[in-house]
Design a protein around this motif. Structure first.
Motif, PDB file in Angstrom:
ATOM      1  N   UNK A  31      56.221   7.531  26.906  1.00  0.00           N
ATOM      2  CA  UNK A  31      55.644   7.155  25.613  1.00  0.00           C
ATOM      3  C   UNK A  31      54.304   6.450  25.805  1.00  0.00           C
ATOM      4  N   UNK A  32      54.234   5.586  26.800  1.00  0.00           N
ATOM      5  CA  UNK A  32      52.964   4.939  27.104  1.00  0.00           C
ATOM      6  C   UNK A  32      51.926   5.972  27.540  1.00  0.00           C
ATOM      7  N   UNK A  33      52.361   6.944  28.342  1.00  0.00           N
ATOM      8  CA  UNK A  33      51.437   7.975  28.805  1.00  0.00           C
ATOM      9  C   UNK A  33      50.889   8.793  27.647  1.00  0.00           C
ATOM     10  N   UNK A  34      51.729   9.086  26.666  1.00  0.00           N
ATOM     11  CA  UNK A  34      51.262   9.821  25.494  1.00  0.00           C
ATOM     12  C   UNK A  34      50.189   9.027  24.758  1.00  0.00           C
ATOM     13  N   UNK A  35      50.440   7.736  24.548  1.00  0.00           N
ATOM     14  CA  UNK A  35      49.468   6.898  23.837  1.00  0.00           C
ATOM     15  C   UNK A  35      48.154   6.813  24.608  1.00  0.00           C
ATOM     16  N   UNK A  36      48.248   6.590  25.903  1.00  0.00           N
ATOM     17  CA  UNK A  36      47.030   6.484  26.712  1.00  0.00           C
ATOM     18  C   UNK A  36      46.289   7.815  26.767  1.00  0.00           C
ATOM     19  N   UNK A  37      47.035   8.927  26.817  1.00  0.00           N
ATOM     20  CA  UNK A  37      46.394  10.243  26.836  1.00  0.00           C
ATOM     21  C   UNK A  37      45.661  10.511  25.523  1.00  0.00           C
ATOM     22  N   UNK A  38      46.249  10.078  24.399  1.00  0.00           N
ATOM     23  CA  UNK A  38      45.567  10.243  23.105  1.00  0.00           C
ATOM     24  C   UNK A  38      44.250   9.482  23.081  1.00  0.00           C
ATOM     25  N   UNK A  39      44.275   8.253  23.581  1.00  0.00           N
ATOM     26  CA  UNK A  39      43.045   7.446  23.612  1.00  0.00           C
ATOM     27  C   UNK A  39      42.017   8.075  24.544  1.00  0.00           C
ATOM     28  N   UNK A  40      42.499   8.614  25.649  1.00  0.00           N
ATOM     29  CA  UNK A  40      41.593   9.170  26.658  1.00  0.00           C
ATOM     30  C   UNK A  40      40.973  10.489  26.222  1.00  0.00           C
ATOM     31  N   UNK A  41      41.710  11.286  25.449  1.00  0.00           N
ATOM     32  CA  UNK A  41      41.254  12.647  25.183  1.00  0.00           C
ATOM     33  C   UNK A  41      40.737  12.874  23.765  1.00  0.00           C
ATOM     34  N   UNK A  42      41.104  12.014  22.820  1.00  0.00           N
ATOM     35  CA  UNK A  42      40.619  12.167  21.446  1.00  0.00           C
ATOM     36  C   UNK A  42      39.407  11.270  21.243  1.00  0.00           C
ATOM     37  N   UNK A  52      48.523  17.562  26.531  1.00  0.00           N
ATOM     38  CA  UNK A  52      49.761  18.342  26.433  1.00  0.00           C
ATOM     39  C   UNK A  52      50.677  18.076  27.632  1.00  0.00           C
ATOM     40  N   UNK A  53      50.094  17.949  28.837  1.00  0.00           N
ATOM     41  CA  UNK A  53      50.928  17.693  30.017  1.00  0.00           C
ATOM     42  C   UNK A  53      51.646  16.358  29.902  1.00  0.00           C
ATOM     43  N   UNK A  54      50.961  15.338  29.375  1.00  0.00           N
ATOM     44  CA  UNK A  54      51.583  14.021  29.224  1.00  0.00           C
ATOM     45  C   UNK A  54      52.765  14.085  28.264  1.00  0.00           C
ATOM     46  N   UNK A  55      52.628  14.868  27.209  1.00  0.00           N
ATOM     47  CA  UNK A  55      53.709  14.991  26.236  1.00  0.00           C
ATOM     48  C   UNK A  55      54.857  15.820  26.805  1.00  0.00           C
ATOM     49  N   UNK A  56      54.513  16.928  27.453  1.00  0.00           N
ATOM     50  CA  UNK A  56      55.550  17.800  28.009  1.00  0.00           C
ATOM     51  C   UNK A  56      56.354  17.111  29.097  1.00  0.00           C
ATOM     52  N   UNK A  57      55.781  16.100  29.762  1.00  0.00           N
ATOM     53  CA  UNK A  57      56.469  15.411  30.850  1.00  0.00           C
ATOM     54  C   UNK A  57      57.694  14.649  30.371  1.00  0.00           C
ATOM     55  N   UNK A  87      54.770  18.057  19.265  1.00  0.00           N
ATOM     56  CA  UNK A  87      55.253  18.190  20.634  1.00  0.00           C
ATOM     57  C   UNK A  87      56.056  16.963  21.058  1.00  0.00           C
ATOM     58  N   UNK A  88      55.601  15.786  20.626  1.00  0.00           N
ATOM     59  CA  UNK A  88      56.351  14.573  20.923  1.00  0.00           C
ATOM     60  C   UNK A  88      57.715  14.607  20.239  1.00  0.00           C
ATOM     61  N   UNK A  89      57.758  15.126  19.010  1.00  0.00           N
ATOM     62  CA  UNK A  89      59.024  15.284  18.299  1.00  0.00           C
ATOM     63  C   UNK A  89      59.977  16.175  19.090  1.00  0.00           C
ATOM     64  N   UNK A  90      59.463  17.321  19.536  1.00  0.00           N
ATOM     65  CA  UNK A  90      60.291  18.259  20.301  1.00  0.00           C
ATOM     66  C   UNK A  90      60.787  17.626  21.591  1.00  0.00           C
ATOM     67  N   UNK A  91      59.920  16.848  22.267  1.00  0.00           N
ATOM     68  CA  UNK A  91      60.311  16.211  23.516  1.00  0.00           C
ATOM     69  C   UNK A  91      61.401  15.171  23.292  1.00  0.00           C
ATOM     70  N   UNK A  92      61.277  14.377  22.226  1.00  0.00           N
ATOM     71  CA  UNK A  92      62.292  13.365  21.929  1.00  0.00           C
ATOM     72  C   UNK A  92      63.630  14.013  21.579  1.00  0.00           C
ATOM     73  N   UNK A  93      63.575  15.101  20.820  1.00  0.00           N
ATOM     74  CA  UNK A  93      64.805  15.810  20.481  1.00  0.00           C
ATOM     75  C   UNK A  93      65.469  16.388  21.734  1.00  0.00           C
ATOM     76  N   UNK A  94      64.647  16.881  22.643  1.00  0.00           N
ATOM     77  CA  UNK A  94      65.197  17.426  23.886  1.00  0.00           C
ATOM     78  C   UNK A  94      65.842  16.330  24.718  1.00  0.00           C
ATOM     79  N   UNK A  95      65.191  15.163  24.778  1.00  0.00           N
ATOM     80  CA  UNK A  95      65.780  14.032  25.499  1.00  0.00           C
ATOM     81  C   UNK A  95      67.128  13.652  24.905  1.00  0.00           C
TER      82      UNK A  95
END
Length: 238
Positions: A27-38, A10-15, A156-164
């Protein structure tokens, strides 16, 4: 998933909304976090999509993931394409049984070592603009808790992209996140081919895609050959 691993994801996405100048790193951090945590997820892809011709890969956990994204773009089918078009998750725990569903994609993806794919759309109301895709090298599904976490990660990624996008608009700037894989060369080659053959852009793109598929190459490689005059436009007339 619970506790610290989930919080890292969640922190990687919220960043995303906090580092507007490094959107591609997010975006890279989100992908790496998914691999690391799922658990059991070997790769992840974060792609913006608009149409068959319009796509950019904002994040890919490794080159293997990037090749899978390029394969879907070349053949125009696969879990990510279907999730985007349908607006619902597409969960494929065993790709080997999906040759009929995606005849152009399944065999090539299996040859890359892909065994399972789970695609979650980015959607806000009726607006669809991308996907988060999780990939496995071995067949098998996601646990129900991981499915929920992955779907929430996409939201959450959707919300972050919309906010950007909103923050860029307020600052009077174009929202242009930097991709790790851009298909701009395909767009240019498509325009050149359409003008030369006097056909529509969709028809020109279909010809590039068909040539790439017949040569067992990516449509991006074929487009670059067109731009470098290594392939004559007349060769793509049929």
């Amino acid at each position: 998933m619970d506790g610290e691993p989930r919080e890292r994801l969640w922190r990687a996405i919220a960043a995303a909304a906090e580092v507007p100048g490094r959107r591609e790193s997010w975006a890279q951090a989100v992908c790496l976090a998914c691999v690391d945590t799922l658990e059991q997820v070997d790769a992840a892809i974060l792609a913006l999509r608009g149409s068959a011709r319009s796509e950019e890969v904002l994040g890919a956990s490794d080159q293997w993931a990037a090749k899978l994204a390029e394969l879907q773009y070349t053949v125009g089918e696969g879990p990510g394409v279907e999730a985007f078009e349908g607006g619902s998750p597409v969960l494929v725990p065993d790709l080997s049984v999906e040759q009929v569903r995606w005849p152009g994609f399944a065999d090539a993806a299996l040859a890359l070592g892909v065994a399972a794919v789970f695609a979650f759309p980015f959607q806000f109301g009726a607006i669809k603009f991308g996907t988060l895709e999780l990939v496995r090298r071995r067949p098998g599904g996601l646990a129900s808790a991981e499915q929920r976490d992955a779907a929430l990660a996409a939201d959450l990624a959707t919300a972050a992209l919309l906010r950007q996008s909103l923050e860029a608009e307020r600052a009077g700037q174009d929202f242009a996140p930097r991709p790790v894989a851009s298909y701009q060369d395909v767009n240019i080659a498509t325009g050149m081919l359409a003008a030369q053959l006097q056909v529509t852009l969709d028809d020109a793109f279909a010809r590039l895609r068909a040539h790439a598929f017949s040569q067992d190459r990516s449509v991006l490689d074929v487009a670059r050959d067109v731009l470098e005059r290594l392939i004559a436009l007349d060769e793509l007339a049929e």
